[in-house]
Design an enzyme around this catalytic site. Structure first.
Site, PDB file in Angstrom:
ATOM      1  N   TYR A  67      40.224 -12.352  74.803  1.00 51.22           N
ATOM      2  CA  TYR A  67      38.961 -12.809  74.222  1.00 51.22           C
ATOM      3  C   TYR A  67      37.868 -11.741  74.285  1.00 51.22           C
ATOM      4  O   TYR A  67      36.987 -11.690  73.432  1.00 51.22           O
ATOM      5  CB  TYR A  67      38.509 -14.139  74.858  1.00 51.22           C
ATOM      6  CG  TYR A  67      39.299 -15.262  74.237  1.00 51.22           C
ATOM      7  CD1 TYR A  67      38.999 -15.698  72.950  1.00 51.22           C
ATOM      8  CD2 TYR A  67      40.402 -15.807  74.876  1.00 51.22           C
ATOM      9  CE1 TYR A  67      39.759 -16.668  72.333  1.00 51.22           C
ATOM     10  CE2 TYR A  67      41.170 -16.787  74.266  1.00 51.22           C
ATOM     11  CZ  TYR A  67      40.846 -17.200  72.995  1.00 51.22           C
ATOM     12  OH  TYR A  67      41.604 -18.150  72.364  1.00 51.22           O
ATOM     13  N   ASN A 102      36.647 -21.123  62.627  1.00 45.14           N
ATOM     14  CA  ASN A 102      36.438 -19.778  63.152  1.00 45.14           C
ATOM     15  C   ASN A 102      35.545 -19.810  64.388  1.00 45.14           C
ATOM     16  O   ASN A 102      34.631 -20.626  64.494  1.00 45.14           O
ATOM     17  CB  ASN A 102      35.821 -18.874  62.082  1.00 45.14           C
ATOM     18  CG  ASN A 102      36.737 -18.740  60.881  1.00 45.14           C
ATOM     19  OD1 ASN A 102      37.915 -19.062  60.980  1.00 45.14           O
ATOM     20  ND2 ASN A 102      36.208 -18.274  59.771  1.00 45.14           N
ATOM     21  N   HIS A 119      36.420 -25.215  66.597  1.00 47.42           N
ATOM     22  CA  HIS A 119      37.241 -24.611  67.644  1.00 47.42           C
ATOM     23  C   HIS A 119      36.425 -23.809  68.657  1.00 47.42           C
ATOM     24  O   HIS A 119      36.984 -23.017  69.404  1.00 47.42           O
ATOM     25  CB  HIS A 119      38.332 -23.728  67.009  1.00 47.42           C
ATOM     26  CG  HIS A 119      39.347 -24.517  66.238  1.00 47.42           C
ATOM     27  ND1 HIS A 119      40.289 -23.938  65.398  1.00 47.42           N
ATOM     28  CD2 HIS A 119      39.579 -25.852  66.167  1.00 47.42           C
ATOM     29  CE1 HIS A 119      41.038 -24.887  64.847  1.00 47.42           C
ATOM     30  NE2 HIS A 119      40.625 -26.055  65.295  1.00 47.42           N
TER      31      HIS A 119
HETATM   32  N1  APR Z   1      39.729 -14.755  51.455  1.00 42.51           N
HETATM   33  C1  APR Z   1      40.246 -15.992  51.526  1.00 42.51           C
HETATM   34  N2  APR Z   1      41.383 -16.277  52.200  1.00 42.51           N
HETATM   35  C2  APR Z   1      42.012 -15.266  52.812  1.00 42.51           C
HETATM   36  C3  APR Z   1      41.532 -13.935  52.783  1.00 42.51           C
HETATM   37  C4  APR Z   1      40.320 -13.689  52.068  1.00 42.51           C
HETATM   38  N3  APR Z   1      39.783 -12.477  51.987  1.00 42.51           N
HETATM   39  N4  APR Z   1      42.384 -13.160  53.503  1.00 42.51           N
HETATM   40  C5  APR Z   1      43.351 -13.970  53.960  1.00 42.51           C
HETATM   41  N5  APR Z   1      43.131 -15.248  53.555  1.00 42.51           N
HETATM   42  C6  APR Z   1      43.910 -16.450  53.854  1.00 42.51           C
HETATM   43  C7  APR Z   1      45.386 -16.252  54.113  1.00 42.51           C
HETATM   44  O1  APR Z   1      46.106 -16.273  52.871  1.00 42.51           O
HETATM   45  C8  APR Z   1      45.716 -17.444  55.005  1.00 42.51           C
HETATM   46  O2  APR Z   1      46.099 -18.576  54.235  1.00 42.51           O
HETATM   47  O3  APR Z   1      43.401 -16.967  55.070  1.00 42.51           O
HETATM   48  C9  APR Z   1      44.391 -17.752  55.708  1.00 42.51           C
HETATM   49  C10 APR Z   1      44.349 -17.423  57.198  1.00 42.51           C
HETATM   50  O4  APR Z   1      45.239 -18.279  57.861  1.00 42.51           O
HETATM   51  P1  APR Z   1      45.392 -18.260  59.457  1.00 42.51           P
HETATM   52  O5  APR Z   1      45.516 -16.855  59.937  1.00 42.51           O
HETATM   53  O6  APR Z   1      46.474 -19.207  59.784  1.00 42.51           O
HETATM   54  O7  APR Z   1      43.969 -18.789  59.974  1.00 42.51           O
HETATM   55  P2  APR Z   1      43.440 -20.287  60.119  1.00 42.51           P
HETATM   56  O8  APR Z   1      43.950 -21.154  59.039  1.00 42.51           O
HETATM   57  O9  APR Z   1      41.970 -20.186  60.306  1.00 42.51           O
HETATM   58  O10 APR Z   1      44.084 -20.722  61.492  1.00 42.51           O
HETATM   59  C11 APR Z   1      43.753 -21.983  62.010  1.00 42.51           C
HETATM   60  O11 APR Z   1      44.891 -21.520  64.050  1.00 42.51           O
HETATM   61  O12 APR Z   1      45.439 -19.932  65.609  1.00 42.51           O
HETATM   62  C12 APR Z   1      44.632 -21.007  65.340  1.00 42.51           C
HETATM   63  O13 APR Z   1      42.692 -21.716  66.376  1.00 42.51           O
HETATM   64  C13 APR Z   1      43.168 -20.738  65.471  1.00 42.51           C
HETATM   65  O14 APR Z   1      41.339 -21.609  64.138  1.00 42.51           O
HETATM   66  C14 APR Z   1      42.642 -21.005  64.083  1.00 42.51           C
HETATM   67  C15 APR Z   1      43.676 -21.957  63.510  1.00 42.51           C
END
Ligand code: APR
Length: 244
Positions: A67, A102, A119
């Site tokens: 972190y 986020n 979160h």
């Molecule tokens: N604009 C829009 N979307 C994007 C971009 C961008 N520039 N770049 C990547 N992405 C998309 C990817 O295609 C993917 O579908 O963002 C998504 C990111 O997915 P994850 O990495 O899984 O993130 P998230 O959905 O926020 O994860 C959810 O999982 O690990 C935990 O607690 C953590 O809050 C997080 C939760």
């Protein structure tokens, strides 16, 4: 046939109540790594090692190192045009709500106010003994940080896997989803529940749900439409089409 972008803009022109769910992709253009996929934070690492209460009990210094890396990345980052576009939209609608997964605080830094951080946030930490909180992004030299009140160990104010969301945060996000006429799902892989389910709550309540994500997700088939672009490009285009 109007494009999905045009359908989204028309839906927003009619709407008074708009809500948004954001995920890590929202901050990708600010240089913050996403979780899943190539180069993601979970690549080559298991969430159980750093993002569970069990991991923290077993090795708090290891979890804090992870972190601390995230805190430094967030401190060095700035909101991108996507965050700024959402803050600008908030001023234009009678009701506009952002629920983010986020923990980087970038929506707040961009000026979003009707915001819930489902979160948690890396800027905040609290004492596991007396619950005293501290909030900053200053580098922490000694890990784990200790409470200045009681000397207890502090932990990041993050909702880890296996932990419940705050009831107030969840209810706030769920009500916003239920009441929205247009619901935007931005930059999330729609894989982590309960947050991902907010889009389904909105759809069930009759909202038009649009995804802004370069990639398809498991929930894409149930949405009204999709803008397959980075959010830092798509959201300013939406603002320009509506108010430019
Ligand atoms: N604009 C829009 N979307 C994007 C971009 C961008 N520039 N770049 C990547 N992405 C998309 C990817 O295609 C993917 O579908 O963002 C998504 C990111 O997915 P994850 O990495 O899984 O993130 P998230 O959905 O926020 O994860 C959810 O999982 O690990 C935990 O607690 C953590 O809050 C997080 C939760």
């Amino acid at each position: 046939m109007p494009s999905d972008f045009d359908r989204l803009v028309s839906a927003l022109r009619r709407a008074k109540r708009v809500s948004v769910l954001t995920g890590a992709g929202m901050s990708a253009e600010s240089g913050i790594a996403t979780f899943r996929g190539a180069g993601g934070l979970w690549e080559g690492r298991r969430v159980e090692e750093v993002a569970t209460p069990e991991a923290f009990s077993a090795d708090p210094v290891k979890v804090w190192r992870f972190y601390e890396g995230r805190r430094r990345a967030v401190k060095a980052a700035a909101p991108n045009p996507g965050h700024e576009a959402l803050a600008a939209l908030e001023a234009r609608f009678p009701a506009f709500h952002v629920a983010t997964q986020n923990v980087d605080g970038l929506h707040r830094r961009a000026g979003s106010r009707n915001l819930v951080e489902l979160h948690g946030c890396v800027e905040r930490r609290y004492c596991v003994v007396c619950r005293r909180t501290e909030e900053d992004l200053e580098p922490l030299d000694d890990l784990p940080p200790l409470c200045k009140g009681c000397g207890g160990m502090m932990r990041p104010d993050i909702v880890w896997f296996g932990e419940p969301l705050s009831v107030e945060a969840w209810e706030d996000a769920r009500q916003a989803a239920r009441e929205s006429e247009v619901y935007l799902v931005v930059g999330t892989s729609s894989q982590v529940y309960p947050a991902a389910g907010l889009a389904l709550v909105a759809a069930d309540a009759g909202a038009e749900v649009f995804e802004i994500n370069p990639e398809e997700t498991p929930l894409s088939p149930v949405f009204t439409g999709a803008i397959r672009e980075p959010s830092g490009k798509a959201l300013p285009r939406v603002v320009a089409a509506l108010f430019g």
